[in-house]
Design a protein around this motif. Structure first.
Motif, PDB file in Angstrom:
ATOM      1  N   LYS A 115       0.835  -1.202   0.000  1.00 53.75           N
ATOM      2  CA  LYS A 115       0.000   0.000   0.000  1.00 53.75           C
ATOM      3  C   LYS A 115       0.870   1.252   0.000  1.00 53.75           C
ATOM      4  O   LYS A 115       0.586   2.213  -0.716  1.00 53.75           O
ATOM      5  CB  LYS A 115      -0.923   0.000   1.214  1.00 53.75           C
ATOM      6  CG  LYS A 115      -2.078  -0.980   1.059  1.00 53.75           C
ATOM      7  CD  LYS A 115      -3.150  -0.738   2.096  1.00 53.75           C
ATOM      8  CE  LYS A 115      -4.482  -1.243   1.596  1.00 53.75           C
ATOM      9  NZ  LYS A 115      -5.579  -0.814   2.462  1.00 53.75           N
ATOM     10  N   ALA A 116       1.955   1.235   0.794  1.00 56.37           N
ATOM     11  CA  ALA A 116       2.851   2.381   0.829  1.00 56.37           C
ATOM     12  C   ALA A 116       3.472   2.608  -0.543  1.00 56.37           C
ATOM     13  O   ALA A 116       3.713   3.736  -0.959  1.00 56.37           O
ATOM     14  CB  ALA A 116       3.940   2.166   1.874  1.00 56.37           C
ATOM     15  N   MET A 117       3.704   1.508  -1.273  1.00 58.29           N
ATOM     16  CA  MET A 117       4.328   1.608  -2.593  1.00 58.29           C
ATOM     17  C   MET A 117       3.335   2.025  -3.670  1.00 58.29           C
ATOM     18  O   MET A 117       3.696   2.140  -4.839  1.00 58.29           O
ATOM     19  CB  MET A 117       4.937   0.254  -2.992  1.00 58.29           C
ATOM     20  CG  MET A 117       6.087  -0.178  -2.130  1.00 58.29           C
ATOM     21  SD  MET A 117       7.515   0.843  -2.437  1.00 58.29           S
ATOM     22  CE  MET A 117       8.166   1.005  -0.794  1.00 58.29           C
ATOM     23  N   GLY A 118       2.069   2.153  -3.286  1.00 61.01           N
ATOM     24  CA  GLY A 118       1.108   2.657  -4.256  1.00 61.01           C
ATOM     25  C   GLY A 118       0.052   1.674  -4.712  1.00 61.01           C
ATOM     26  O   GLY A 118      -0.633   1.917  -5.694  1.00 61.01           O
ATOM     27  N   ALA A 119      -0.078   0.515  -4.002  1.00 59.51           N
ATOM     28  CA  ALA A 119      -1.135  -0.417  -4.361  1.00 59.51           C
ATOM     29  C   ALA A 119      -2.454   0.103  -3.820  1.00 59.51           C
ATOM     30  O   ALA A 119      -2.587   0.332  -2.626  1.00 59.51           O
ATOM     31  CB  ALA A 119      -0.843  -1.796  -3.781  1.00 59.51           C
ATOM     32  N   GLU A 120      -3.420   0.287  -4.708  1.00 61.23           N
ATOM     33  CA  GLU A 120      -4.722   0.738  -4.232  1.00 61.23           C
ATOM     34  C   GLU A 120      -5.463  -0.452  -3.624  1.00 61.23           C
ATOM     35  O   GLU A 120      -5.154  -1.606  -3.944  1.00 61.23           O
ATOM     36  CB  GLU A 120      -5.502   1.377  -5.376  1.00 61.23           C
ATOM     37  CG  GLU A 120      -5.544   0.529  -6.620  1.00 61.23           C
ATOM     38  CD  GLU A 120      -6.155   1.290  -7.789  1.00 61.23           C
ATOM     39  OE1 GLU A 120      -7.325   1.030  -8.046  1.00 61.23           O
ATOM     40  OE2 GLU A 120      -5.475   2.124  -8.411  1.00 61.23           O
ATOM     41  N   PRO A 121      -6.437  -0.182  -2.758  1.00 61.54           N
ATOM     42  CA  PRO A 121      -7.129  -1.273  -2.062  1.00 61.54           C
ATOM     43  C   PRO A 121      -7.674  -2.332  -3.014  1.00 61.54           C
ATOM     44  O   PRO A 121      -7.572  -3.530  -2.747  1.00 61.54           O
ATOM     45  CB  PRO A 121      -8.266  -0.557  -1.343  1.00 61.54           C
ATOM     46  CG  PRO A 121      -7.801   0.841  -1.160  1.00 61.54           C
ATOM     47  CD  PRO A 121      -6.923   1.144  -2.329  1.00 61.54           C
ATOM     48  N   ALA A 171      -3.242   6.248  -2.728  1.00 65.62           N
ATOM     49  CA  ALA A 171      -2.303   5.217  -3.181  1.00 65.62           C
ATOM     50  C   ALA A 171      -1.575   5.683  -4.435  1.00 65.62           C
ATOM     51  O   ALA A 171      -0.357   5.513  -4.567  1.00 65.62           O
ATOM     52  CB  ALA A 171      -3.045   3.909  -3.443  1.00 65.62           C
ATOM     53  N   HIS A 172      -2.312   6.289  -5.353  1.00 66.78           N
ATOM     54  CA  HIS A 172      -1.688   6.790  -6.582  1.00 66.78           C
ATOM     55  C   HIS A 172      -0.677   7.891  -6.272  1.00 66.78           C
ATOM     56  O   HIS A 172       0.397   7.942  -6.868  1.00 66.78           O
ATOM     57  CB  HIS A 172      -2.761   7.327  -7.539  1.00 66.78           C
ATOM     58  CG  HIS A 172      -3.518   6.238  -8.213  1.00 66.78           C
ATOM     59  ND1 HIS A 172      -2.902   5.277  -8.971  1.00 66.78           N
ATOM     60  CD2 HIS A 172      -4.831   5.934  -8.224  1.00 66.78           C
ATOM     61  CE1 HIS A 172      -3.804   4.433  -9.428  1.00 66.78           C
ATOM     62  NE2 HIS A 172      -4.993   4.802  -8.981  1.00 66.78           N
ATOM     63  N   ARG A 198       1.002   8.327  -3.452  1.00 67.91           N
ATOM     64  CA  ARG A 198       2.179   7.693  -2.846  1.00 67.91           C
ATOM     65  C   ARG A 198       3.065   7.083  -3.915  1.00 67.91           C
ATOM     66  O   ARG A 198       4.291   7.207  -3.889  1.00 67.91           O
ATOM     67  CB  ARG A 198       1.751   6.586  -1.876  1.00 67.91           C
ATOM     68  CG  ARG A 198       1.159   7.076  -0.587  1.00 67.91           C
ATOM     69  CD  ARG A 198       1.130   5.970   0.461  1.00 67.91           C
ATOM     70  NE  ARG A 198       0.193   4.902   0.149  1.00 67.91           N
ATOM     71  CZ  ARG A 198      -1.087   4.904   0.539  1.00 67.91           C
ATOM     72  NH1 ARG A 198      -1.574   5.919   1.228  1.00 67.91           N
ATOM     73  NH2 ARG A 198      -1.875   3.905   0.239  1.00 67.91           N
ATOM     74  N   ASN A 199       2.426   6.417  -4.873  1.00 66.41           N
ATOM     75  CA  ASN A 199       3.180   5.740  -5.916  1.00 66.41           C
ATOM     76  C   ASN A 199       4.037   6.724  -6.719  1.00 66.41           C
ATOM     77  O   ASN A 199       5.175   6.452  -7.061  1.00 66.41           O
ATOM     78  CB  ASN A 199       2.210   4.999  -6.833  1.00 66.41           C
ATOM     79  CG  ASN A 199       2.932   4.181  -7.886  1.00 66.41           C
ATOM     80  OD1 ASN A 199       2.882   4.481  -9.060  1.00 66.41           O
ATOM     81  ND2 ASN A 199       3.635   3.150  -7.429  1.00 66.41           N
ATOM     82  N   ALA A 209       7.237  -0.794  -6.688  1.00 68.84           N
ATOM     83  CA  ALA A 209       6.508   0.438  -7.005  1.00 68.84           C
ATOM     84  C   ALA A 209       6.257   0.549  -8.499  1.00 68.84           C
ATOM     85  O   ALA A 209       5.255   1.106  -8.936  1.00 68.84           O
ATOM     86  CB  ALA A 209       7.280   1.650  -6.507  1.00 68.84           C
TER      87      ALA A 209
END
Lengths: 398, 246
Positions: free
Chosen positions: A310-316, B98-99, B101-102, B127
């Motif tokens: 999630k921190a890396m950008g995975a959406e729920p 999330a986007h 953060r990515n 990532a």
């Protein structure tokens, strides 16, 4: 909107995780494997067996009634005039009485005890296409003093291994009979049930059989129906007549309707299929709970990983798909193994039982569908739970 | 349109320094627990310019973790305004966060947070996967990043086959792979001995020299000394100490 690259990645991650937990994955899938195997094997075997039996029954001929009349103490079976009365009814295309004779058969000084002898009339040979060599019994054989017979292939094997039985003379009840015909492997299951000999059957003229028995009563006969739409009416009329004949005694006779037996059998097959599907779905339910359990464990174990993703950008949604993919891959894998195993068992069973092996695609579809549905249904809640984890808490968890 | 989107997947890394890329105005964070409200951040004003290397120094319980979570868009403030690359970060959906953060944040954690069942090359791609980069590009980019941190010979090693320093270098490669606006490091040397800690700091320096913006959270004044600017946080309030405190 989901990009295909990410979907592919989710499935790959799912497979990776399943592979890296081989033993656990296998044990989890076992429930699905057993359930699907049961669905496939049971449905295929049942439909194979019932198909075989229905074939056998329908070869005895649809449009046929079988009357068994053991009679009463005073009146044992049907007399010739009773049979004539029956034959006079409308909608009857013919009657074929069968008289079993208790005697032995002698050929070339060998005595054969296990060959059954029964008297038949010409109608029997007209309505049942069983003669493969020579001829059946004719009207001219029925005079009572013509000593010819037809033997079936079983009897031919028993008595004349390797030689042509036509024209040979055998002794039945002390009288010499000339063999005039060879009947096929008796397709008539009913004959086998009702006193067909272990080593084969011999058919002699009806009159001769009565004479051999020393009495003139018939205990079994086949009735050929003209118009099968009116079978029920015919049965009613026959019952009226036979009740009268046997003075309303219970159990004096019975009328078996082959068509209604076929109906009953196909209903029975349907019921069996539902019953088996029910039992198998219990196994599948247990399997599904197993998958759900493993998925919940997996989510808990990988809380940190979920937080990181999630921190890396995975959406729920992507987290949910990843875990859902895992449970679906797991259950579908179980489903496929189950289908293969089930078909293998069915194949072996068909060889053992002696039925034809047919892949029941409906059962395959059912098994696969079940497995897929279980993966989705029981994977949903754990995947949803994973997708809702708070990344901060998840990252901090140990 | 599709081609244009593809281009957008990875932001171009630009090194024009000077402009504010992170601006916080009067950020307050409150937690409600059983009817009681505790204010962890009491009105933080804070900004970071492109190309800066900033250390946020504070003891445990000072609110620096909460601040880090807000900077990293893992959490949103109770009140106050937060702009990242000119975009306002507010109570957006999980998906939007999330986007962000990515694209914007490259996390570096104290405990590395590598996936144990994946090798270095796979870890670095994480990532990039969520940036939906095609596999070929992903792999070549990940290899490039690993080379940058001096691990080109450890690409197929798993985390448990590497030392702590090597693992943290994998984590740094992972953090910079998607060209985020900010590298956000939380006690990056906390789990390392002094020597490897120094090596990690050297990598930070060279990344900073490339023009990358780094925000490092630490309780260790020595480590904070590596940064170009130090801000102190104590009891939820920030004190812009400036360079002379280092």
């Amino acid at each position: 909107m989901l990009k295909t690259g990410l979907l592919k990645q989710s499935v790959r991650m799912a497979v990776q995780n399943i592979v890296s937990n081989k033993m656990r994955s296998f044990l989890t899938t076992l429930g699905i494997i057993i359930g699907v195997t049961a669905v496939i094997a049971l449905i295929t075997i049942v439909s194979g067996v019932t198909g075989y039996m229905m074939n056998a029954f329908s070869s005895m001929g649809a449009g046929k009634l079988i009357v068994t009349a053991n009679g009463t103490y005073l009146k044992q079976g049907l007399s010739e005039s009773d049979i004539a009365d029956l034959e006079a009814l409308d909608n009857i295309a013919g009657l074929s009485p069968s008289v079993s004779v208790n005697t032995n058969v002698v050929y070339d000084r060998n005595v054969f005890d296990n060959i059954s002898v029964s008297g038949k009339n010409t109608t029997y040979f007209e309505k049942n296409d069983i003669v493969t060599l020579g001829r059946g019994l004719r009207q001219t054989d029925m005079a009572g003093d013509v000593y010819v017979c037809v033997i079936d292939e079983n009897a031919a094997r028993t008595m004349f291994a390797g030689t042509n039985p036509l024209g040979q003379i055998i002794r039945i009840g002390g009288i010499s009979y000339t063999i005039v015909g060879l009947a096929g492997e008796d397709g008539n299951l009913m004959t086998a049930i009702m006193g067909g000999g272990v080593d084969g059957s011999i058919y002699i003229p009806f009159q001769n059989a009565l004479a051999l028995n020393g009495k003139s009563n018939v205990t079994s006969l086949e009735v050929y129906i003209e118009d099968t739409d009116k079978t029920d009416e015919l049965i009613e009329e026959m019952e009226l007549l036979l009740d009268n004949t046997f003075n309303d005694t219970d159990g004096a006779y019975s009328i078996m309707n082959m068509d209604s037996m076929l109906d009953t059998m196909s209903t029975l097959e349907d019921m069996m299929t539902y019953l088996l599907a029910g039992i198998a779905s219990i196994a599948l339910l247990v399997g599904g709970i197993g998958i759900m359990n493993m998925m919940l464990v997996s989510v808990t174990e990988r809380t940190k990983e979920i937080g990181l993703r999630k921190a890396m950008g995975a959406e729920p949604g992507l987290i949910q798909i990843q875990f859902l993919a895992e449970s679906i891959v797991l259950s579908v894998m179980g489903g496929i193994i189950g289908i293969l195993l089930g078909e293998f068992i069915s194949y072996v069973a068909s060889i053992v039982i002696g039925t034809e092996f047919v892949i029941e695609w409906s059962a395959v579809g059912l098994g696969f569908g079940f497995a897929l549905a279980i993966g989705v249904i029981f994977g949903w809640a754990p995947a949803r739970r994973a997708s809702m984890l708070n990344p901060i808490d998840a990252l901090r968890s140990e | 349109m599709r081609a244009g989107k593809r281009h957008d997947r990875l932001k171009q890394f630009t090194a024009a320094p000077g402009e504010d890329i992170l601006v916080m105005k009067n950020i307050v964070k409150e937690y409600h627990m059983g009817g009681e409200t505790s204010t962890v951040l009491k009105g933080i004003d804070f900004s970071v310019k492109k190309g800066e290397f900033v250390a946020i120094l504070g003891p445990s319980g000072s609110g620096k973790s909460t601040l880090m979570n807000i900077i990293g868009c893992l959490d949103v403030p109770t009140s106050g305004e937060y702009y990242l690359s000119g975009e306002k970060i507010a109570d957006q959906s999980e998906k939007v966060l999330a986007h962000i953060r990515n694209k914007e944040i490259g996390f570096i954690f104290q405990s590395f947070q590598l996936l144990q069942k994946q090798n270095a090359l796979e870890n670095v791609q994480l990532a990039l996967i969520y940036a939906d980069l095609p596999e070929k590009e992903r792999i070549s980019r990940a290899k490039e990043m690993l080379a940058k941190v001096g691990l080109e010979d450890k690409m197929y090693h798993y985390p448990n086959q590497m030392s702590g320093g090597q693992q943290q270098r994998v984590a740094i490669a992972r953090a910079i792979a998607a060209n985020p606006t900010i590298l956000l490091a939380d006690e990056p040397t906390g789990a390392l001995d002094q020597k490897t800690g120094r090596q990690v700091m050297e990598i930070f320096h060279s990344l900073n020299e490339e023009g990358r913006t780094i925000i490092m959270i630490t309780h260790d004044a020595n480590i904070a000394g590596h940064a170009g600017r130090i801000v102190r946080i104590l009891d939820g309030e920030m004190d812009e100490g400036g360079l002379e405190d280092a």
